[in-house]
Every structure is written in structure tokens, then in C-alpha cells.
Design an enzyme around this catalytic site. Structure first.
Site, PDB file in Angstrom:
ATOM      1  N   TYR A   1      99.039  99.242 -66.927  1.00 55.14           N
ATOM      2  CA  TYR A   1      99.987  99.513 -67.014  1.00 55.14           C
ATOM      3  C   TYR A   1     101.017 100.895 -66.976  1.00 55.14           C
ATOM      4  O   TYR A   1     100.623 101.482 -66.072  1.00 55.14           O
ATOM      5  CB  TYR A   1     101.691  98.838 -68.469  1.00 55.14           C
ATOM      6  CG  TYR A   1     103.137  99.699 -67.404  1.00 55.14           C
ATOM      7  CD1 TYR A   1     103.582  98.578 -66.789  1.00 55.14           C
ATOM      8  CD2 TYR A   1     103.411 100.971 -68.049  1.00 55.14           C
ATOM      9  CE1 TYR A   1     104.975  99.195 -66.710  1.00 55.14           C
ATOM     10  CE2 TYR A   1     105.110 101.406 -68.281  1.00 55.14           C
ATOM     11  CZ  TYR A   1     105.645 100.520 -67.043  1.00 55.14           C
ATOM     12  OH  TYR A   1     106.661 100.648 -66.749  1.00 55.14           O
TER      13      TYR A   1
ATOM     14  N   LYS B   1     101.495 102.578 -63.059  1.00 54.31           N
ATOM     15  CA  LYS B   1     102.346 103.996 -63.032  1.00 54.31           C
ATOM     16  C   LYS B   1     101.355 104.728 -61.727  1.00 54.31           C
ATOM     17  O   LYS B   1     101.843 105.945 -61.002  1.00 54.31           O
ATOM     18  CB  LYS B   1     103.156 103.817 -64.272  1.00 54.31           C
ATOM     19  CG  LYS B   1     103.829 102.452 -64.700  1.00 54.31           C
ATOM     20  CD  LYS B   1     105.048 102.404 -63.178  1.00 54.31           C
ATOM     21  CE  LYS B   1     105.975 101.227 -63.815  1.00 54.31           C
ATOM     22  NZ  LYS B   1     106.656 100.584 -62.531  1.00 54.31           N
TER      23      LYS B   1
END
Length: 262
Positions: A167, A171
Site C-alpha cells: 500500500y 501510494k
């Protein structure tokens, strides 16, 4: 002398915005605000039941729900074409769709890595490319304001996180994608920015907000509270609107001060 009414610089009247992953959470709040600001919204999501249920909650002729896997190029192309056929043009894109597959780095499977990268990064790339090519065509045809792209990032992308290297990497990649998009398409007056959130009250942050972790996280937020999804939607729509007409390639941190840039 009576003062003249001031035009709303955040108005989205006569504009159509695609929001991915918008059946719930931040995406749904963005879709709601787009419509409240006068725009049309196209919600792309894998949850067909939620898309159908949402139809009754929006003004007739201002909403389109499309079940689509944004990591599939053919489905993304069909999504954008459907939006153009329905509303005539697409003026905004919010790359919001995301998933989590938590695991410590030493134990994360390739599948868990690939799933998160595919939805966050590949999905944002495919949607940006399809919508961007449509916007470029309009720019070449003389449209002076072809559109704006807003990518959803996270504090995890600038400071890392434990248990979600997939993640955090995705990002961080979104931030780089935003800057590259902005540089390539500035000549067409297509703007690209991203909003990096801290902790927003959505189903995805339930663990962070649980009794076990809440005190630790709240102690790091100077404003001392979580963000609501409705609050999170406002900076996204700001960047979509003419209020941000000279802003491109930027990361706007909406995190209550949890992470501050120097």
C-alpha cells in the site's frame, strides 16, 4: 450600491467527473459533492448492487453507475466511452479506487503485492491514460479547459507504514505519477494533482481507529480527531474546480497535521 453576487469558483456545473471506487467511503463522498456543486458524476466500482442502489439517490440525468475493473484496460476504455456517450465529455477524473492486503514484508505473498499494486497504480494509470487521451483530443479541438485529474494518495506514501509495504509503495507511486502527468499534459492545460489523506473514517481504516490503536494515532494528529469522508471530499473537489486553475503537479496533504511538509 448593491454588491454583485460572486461566482462560485468551485462550481462544477455542466462538468462530468468519473470517480473510481466510489460505492462507499471517500469516493462516494466525492461523488455526492460533485453533484451538489452542479456536476454530473460517473461512479465506477466493482459493487454492482451498490451502484444500482445509488441511482435513486442522485438527480435524474446526473448520475451514471458503471461496474468496471479499473485494472482491465478494455473495461476502462469502455467506461470512459460510456461516460462520453452519456454526457458528451469527461472533464474530471478522481483515481480513488483502492484495496488493502496487510502483511509484514517478510511474509507478504506475491499475490498480496500484485493485487494492491494492480488496483492502485495500474488502475490509476489506465484511467488517467483513457481519460487523458479524451481530454487531449478536446484540447486539440480548441477546448481551453479540457479537464483535471485528482489522484488519491496517503501519508503512507511519504512516510511509510508497518505491515502494508504494498500500500505504501502504491501510494508513493501515485505521487510520482501525478507529477509526471502534470508535466506531460500541462501543454494541453490538463491539470493533475493528488490529495494525501491521513486517517479518514471509512471501512478501510477500522483497524487504525480501533481501541487498540486509536490513542496512538490520535496523539500524532495536531487537530486531535479523524477526518470524515465528507470533509475529505472538499479538497478533491477544490482541485477539480476552477478554484485550482493554476495548481498542477502538487500533493495536498489533508491529514489534520499528522504529516507536515517542510
Amino acid at each position: 450600491m448593491d454588491s454583485q453576487p460572486t461566482a462560485n469558483p468551485m462550481s462544477l456545473v455542466d462538468r462530468t467527473v468519473i470517480v473510481t471506487g466510489a460505492a462507499q467511503g471517500i469516493g462516494r463522498a466525492v461523488a455526492d459533492l460533485v453533484v451538489a456543486l452542479g456536476g454530473n458524476v460517473v461512479i465506477a466500482d466493482m459493487n454492482g448492487d451498490a451502484l444500482e442502489a445509488a441511482k435513486a439517490e442522485y438527480p435524474e440525468g446526473r448520475y451514471l453507475g458503471v461496474k468496471a475493473n479499473i485494472a482491465n484496460a478494455a473495461e476502462v476504455d469502455a467506461l470512459v466511452q460510456y461516460a462520453v456517450d452519456t454526457f458528451g465529455a469527461v472533464h474530471g477524473l478522481v483515481n480513488n479506487a483502492g484495496i488493502t492486503r496487510p502483511a509484514m514484508l517478510s511474509k507478504m505473498t506475491l499475490q498480496e503485492w500484485d493485487q494492491v499494486i494492480s488496483v492502485h497504480l495500474t488502475g490509476a494509470f489506465l484511467c488517467s491514460q483513457a481519460v487523458g487521451n479524451h481530454m487531449i483530443e478536446r484540447a486539440k479541438a480548441g477546448d481551453p479547459n479540457p479537464g483535471s485529474i485528482v489522484n488519491i494518495s496517503s501519508d503512507a506514501g511519504v512516510q511509510g507504514t508497518i505491515g502494508q509495504v504494498n500500500y505504501a509503495t502504491a501510494k508513493a507511486g501515485i505521487i510520482g505519477m501525478t507529477m509526471s502527468t502534470a508535466r506531460e499534459w500541462a501543454k494541453y492545460n490538463i491539470r493533475a494533482n493528488c490529495v494525501a489523506f491521513g486517517v479518514v473514517v471509512t471501512p478501510m481504516t477500522e483497524t487504525v481507529r480501533s481501541e487498540k490503536f486509536a490513542e496512538t494515532y490520535l496523539s500524532r494528529i495536531p487537530l486531535g480527531r479523524w477526518s470524515s469522508a465528507e470533509e475529505a471530499a472538499k479538497p478533491v473537489c477544490f482541485l477539480l474546480s476552477d478554484a485550482a486553475s493554476f495548481i498542477t503537479g502538487q500533493r495536498l496533504s489533508a491529514n489534520g497535521g499528522m504529516q507536515m511538509a517542510g
